[in-house]
Enzyme design. Structure first.
Site, short mmCIF file in Angstrom:
data_model
loop_
_atom_site.label_atom_id
_atom_site.label_comp_id
_atom_site.label_asym_id
_atom_site.label_seq_id
_atom_site.Cartn_x
_atom_site.Cartn_y
_atom_site.Cartn_z
N CYS A 116 39.43 17.97 14.80
CA CYS A 116 40.03 18.95 15.69
C CYS A 116 40.81 18.19 16.77
CB CYS A 116 38.91 19.77 16.33
SG CYS A 116 39.41 20.64 17.81
N LYS A 122 11.13 2.70 -0.58
CA LYS A 122 11.15 4.15 -0.81
C LYS A 122 11.35 4.49 -2.29
CE LYS A 122 10.98 5.96 3.38
NZ LYS A 122 12.07 6.78 3.80
N CYS A 157 40.81 24.19 13.67
CA CYS A 157 39.41 24.06 14.06
C CYS A 157 38.77 25.45 14.15
CB CYS A 157 39.33 23.36 15.41
SG CYS A 157 37.69 23.42 16.13
N LYS A 176 2.84 4.54 1.01
CA LYS A 176 3.32 5.11 2.27
C LYS A 176 2.96 6.59 2.23
CE LYS A 176 7.34 5.30 5.28
NZ LYS A 176 7.43 6.73 5.55
N GLU A 193 0.85 -1.19 0.00
CA GLU A 193 0.00 0.00 0.00
C GLU A 193 0.88 1.23 0.00
OE1 GLU A 193 -0.78 -1.49 3.98
OE2 GLU A 193 -1.14 0.57 4.61
N TYR A 235 -4.30 2.44 8.74
CA TYR A 235 -3.51 1.34 8.17
C TYR A 235 -2.90 0.40 9.22
CZ TYR A 235 0.18 4.79 9.06
OH TYR A 235 0.99 5.71 9.65
N CYS A 294 37.97 26.32 18.03
CA CYS A 294 38.95 26.54 19.10
C CYS A 294 40.34 26.86 18.58
CB CYS A 294 39.01 25.34 20.03
SG CYS A 294 39.78 23.89 19.28
N ASP A 303 2.70 10.41 3.12
CA ASP A 303 3.66 11.34 3.70
C ASP A 303 2.93 12.36 4.58
OD1 ASP A 303 6.01 12.50 4.28
OD2 ASP A 303 6.32 13.44 2.33
N CYS A 354 38.09 22.13 23.27
CA CYS A 354 37.33 22.71 22.15
C CYS A 354 35.88 22.90 22.58
CB CYS A 354 37.40 21.80 20.94
SG CYS A 354 36.38 22.38 19.59
#
Ligand code: IVH
Length: 721
Positions: free
Chosen positions: A444, A332, A426, A134, A132, A244, A429, A136, A450
């Site tokens: 990092c 999907k 980084c 799906k 069936e 369902y 930091c 949304d 950090c």
């Protein structure tokens, strides 16, 4: 009703009218509160309407008696402070995914393997599935008692949802009362609330005219409409519902999925007309293609096709894995794509220091969702795509997965474009950022100095699978970090003391009050006692996912034993280390990461400060009284009746420990064909050796499979707008 209620309004004296108005006003106010604020109506709509009509009639006969607090003077209902929480009688599950024909075949095979010992299947019974669309939208659970809708709840986290009863009553095709007959006295019908595409377009048009919020897609519009504190707004929005699935049910009307859905239809629910019952993978695939082909023509959004085993006794046998049924899956549709421009490339620093580049985009609609950022994964991916700021790119989004940049249109690039230079420091930091060894991820090196890593670790610490402290989410923990009340996990447990001692206690903060502050402190107190595996997962050690944390907890039993063994395991040659690595599912990398984490003084000190605040519960007692409880089992060679993971899950559910290598401690070696060195070693050590069939006979076939969970951390949430 008041004593004079039976007297026709015309016959009422002024004194009687005055007293009845006072009484009616009070009654109606109470019913209003029960309905709108508590979401628990105290009378039927008919009785309520009768009270209202009587009040109006008396007030029009005696206008001078209309009270200042009369319900007739109120417009709408006072909004409640928020939705109350509802614990689902049965959890609301999610679904696993398949994307290809091969995945679908594997899904079918897995089910057949699981049911291999089922006498009906062995005797040639047909394994049928339903297929069936799906939908949304958002899932909703409707509880009927004696045929009357008494409660509606959103999915929430699957265990606890929000009470949206008043709003669900405003959805036109949700029956307030069940039709027909044969329904059980307790029935929870589950399904999807959605907004039709045409209704969505009309709503947005109206919103635009009013200068009100425009919704990005029908799903968001449906969610925004259902979750209105004022149910009269929900009523004005054109929501619909498809049934369902179900939750708690006193007795089911049929023994198949198809049969139950048929019954739902006769009881007044809309069910999806594209549902089919099919008996092989080829037919499932054909139905998938048919639904995909009709997708654009349907007046509601769908994002795939859901397959479910039709026989309910088989559904029960198959059980679930990781909060999703083993007997159902979602196929999907392929990812949706769109073209847009990169406005900037930002670097996010994760809890393990990983620098993740994120493309900030000119917002674009990708299959109904507005997207303004996409992941570029890592430094190598940027180099591979040669992606640059201001490039025109194709992005894709599949389901809930973070949108990603897939291709760059080099021809559209301006002459002054320059390659992107990945930072070597980084951004949070300033520490060096490097990719070590084979690792493609730049990290990092700042560790806990950090701020980005610290705050990300704290967010992880309070996340759902970790400490799960109600009211202490990502936003709140970041605020407590910023004002320095919480710098490390232990500080969470002294938060109320910090607040008490402060000139600006929490209850004075914007958005907080005495009630919410007290509630938070109580929620923190409630977590002072924590399960061992949750604590382990909460530490945020690399490679230490939920599943690994459970394995470790189960293996060592309690935290003191574990800490003792880890101290010994610092010695690379120790038997404690060998024992750790031998746990099936652990191995060198995971063990190394954990041992290294605990070897760092700042980590072990922070952990000790945390342990001072906590009571850590030992691992749940595993099954006992089964033939393999407490035994150590090793699987080797090819298994034909189940996958390795299935075998492992089942063995663990029965209380066995599954190890990855054979030692003198091994009780059973289960050896399939092509077993090699492990078999030899087991023979040499005199370990009990079983074939797969002998093993299955030993554990007996009808034990339910255990529930396992996802191992890995979820990727950071990206902002869709
Ligand atoms: S069955 C026990 N059927 O998909 C299985 N779910 O990804 C429960 N959904 O939370 C789900 N259409 O909100 C099922 N026809 C359908 C569905 C459906 C949409 C949603 C549902 C669920 C999510 C799982």
């Amino acid at each position: 009703m008041a004593g004079s209620a039976d007297t026709p309004v015309e016959g009422l004296s002024e004194a009687e009218a005055r007293s009845e108005l006072a009484q009616l006003g009070m009654e109606i106010t109470l019913h209003d509160k029960a309905y709108h604020t508590d979401d628990a109506p105290s009378v039927s709509d008919a009785i309520y309407d009768a009270l209202r009509m009587r009040l109006n009639a008396i007030e029009s006969k005696y206008p001078t008696l209309v009270r200042a607090d009369s319900p007739s003077k109120r417009v709408g209902a006072a909004p409640s402070a928020g939705f109350s929480k509802v614990t689902h009688a049965k959890p609301m599950l999610s679904l696993g995914n398949v994307f290809t024909l091969e995945d679908l075949q594997e899904f079918d095979m897995r089910i057949r393997r699981f049911l291999a010992n089922d006498p009906d299947l062995k005797a040639g019974a047909t394994l049928a599935y339903t297929a069936e669309p799906k939908i949304d939208g958002l899932s909703l659970s409707l509880r009927y008692e004696e045929g009357i809708l008494v409660m509606a709840a959103t999915r929430g986290d699957g265990t606890v949802g929000e009470n949206v009863t008043a709003n669900a009553r405003a959805v036109a095709n949700i029956p307030q009362k069940l039709l027909g007959e044969g329904w059980p006295d307790v029935l929870e019908v589950r399904g999807e609330v959605y907004m039709a595409k045409s209704d969505f377009a009309a709503l947005n048009e109206k919103q635009r005219e009013k200068g009100a919020k425009i919704f990005a897609n029908p799903r968001n519009a449906a969610a925004g409409s259902l979750r209105q504190l004022d149910a009269s707004i929900t009523a004005a929005r054109p929501l619909k519902f498809f049934a369902y699935a179900w939750g708690e049910v006193l007795s089911l009307p049929a023994d198949t999925q198809t049969g139950v859905i048929e019954a739902f239809k006769t009881w007044g629910f809309d069910v999806n007309p594209l549902m089919a019952r099919l008996t092989n993978v080829a037919d499932l695939m054909a139905h998938f293609e048919l639904i995909e082909a009709s997708r654009a023509a349907l007046d509601y959004d769908i994002d795939g096709v859901v397959y479910k085993v039709d026989r309910l006794d088989w559904q029960a046998k198959l059980g679930m894995v990781a909060r999703a049924p083993r007997w159902a899956t979602a196929h999907k549709f392929p990812a949706e794509k769109a073209t847009t421009t990169i406005l900037a490339i930002e670097i996010q620093v994760g809890r393990t220091g990983a620098l993740t580049p994120v493309a900030k985009l000119e917002p674009v609609n990708v299959g109904g969702v507005m997207v303004s950022s996409a992941t570029l994964h890592n430094r190598d991916e940027i180099a591979r795509l040669d992606v640059r700021i201001y490039d025109t790119v194709t992005i894709q989004r599949a389901g809930d997965v973070i949108p990603q940049v897939v291709t760059v249109d080099v021809d559209k690039r301006g002459g002054d474009s320059e390659p992107y230079e990945f930072p070597t420091k980084c951004p949070a930091c300033g520490s060096h950022a490097v990719a070590e060894g084979e690792d493609i991820v730049v990290r990092c090196t700042g560790g806990l100095i950090c701020p980005a890593q610290r705050v990300e670790r704290l967010k992880h610490f309070v996340s759902r699978a970790a400490f799960d402290i109600e009211g202490l989410g990502v936003k709140q923990i970041a605020a407590f970090y910023d004002n320095s009340w919480v710098q490390e996990p232990a500080d969470i447990f002294t938060l109320s003391a910090h607040s008490d001692a402060s000139d600006e206690p929490l209850d004075k903060w914007e958005g907080w009050g005495p009630q919410s502050a007290t509630k938070l402190f109580a929620a923190i107190e409630a977590r002072r006692t924590i399960a061992f595996h949750r604590l382990l997962f909460a530490l945020g050690v690399r490679h230490l996912g939920q599943q690994t944390a459970k394995l470790i907890a189960r293996h060592y039993g309690d935290i003191d034993h574990f800490m003792g063994e880890m101290a010994l395991a610092q010695d690379a040659e120790s038997s404690a280390r060998a024992d750790f690595i031998a746990i099936d599912g652990i191995g060198d990398v995971v063990a190394g990461a954990i041992i290294e984490f605990l070897a760092e003084d700042h980590n072990s000190q922070a952990l000790n400060r945390l342990l001072d605040q906590l009571t850590v519960e030992p691992a749940e007692a595993v099954a006992s009284g089964t033939p393999v409880a407490g035994k150590t089992v090793v699987f080797t060679g090819t298994l034909t009746r189940m996958t390795r993971n299935e075998a492992k899950a089942r063995a663990e559910a029965l209380g066995a420990k599954v190890a990855g290598s054979v030692s003198a401690k091994t009780d059973y070696l289960v050896a399939g064909p092509a077993a090699g060195s492990k078999l030899k070693k087991a023979q040499a050590l005199g370990v009990n050796i079983l074939s797969e069939d002998e093993w299955l006979a030993l554990i007996s076939s009808d034990t339910p499979p255990s529930e396992t969970e996802d191992a890995d951390e979820k990727p950071a949430q990206f902002d869709l707008i």
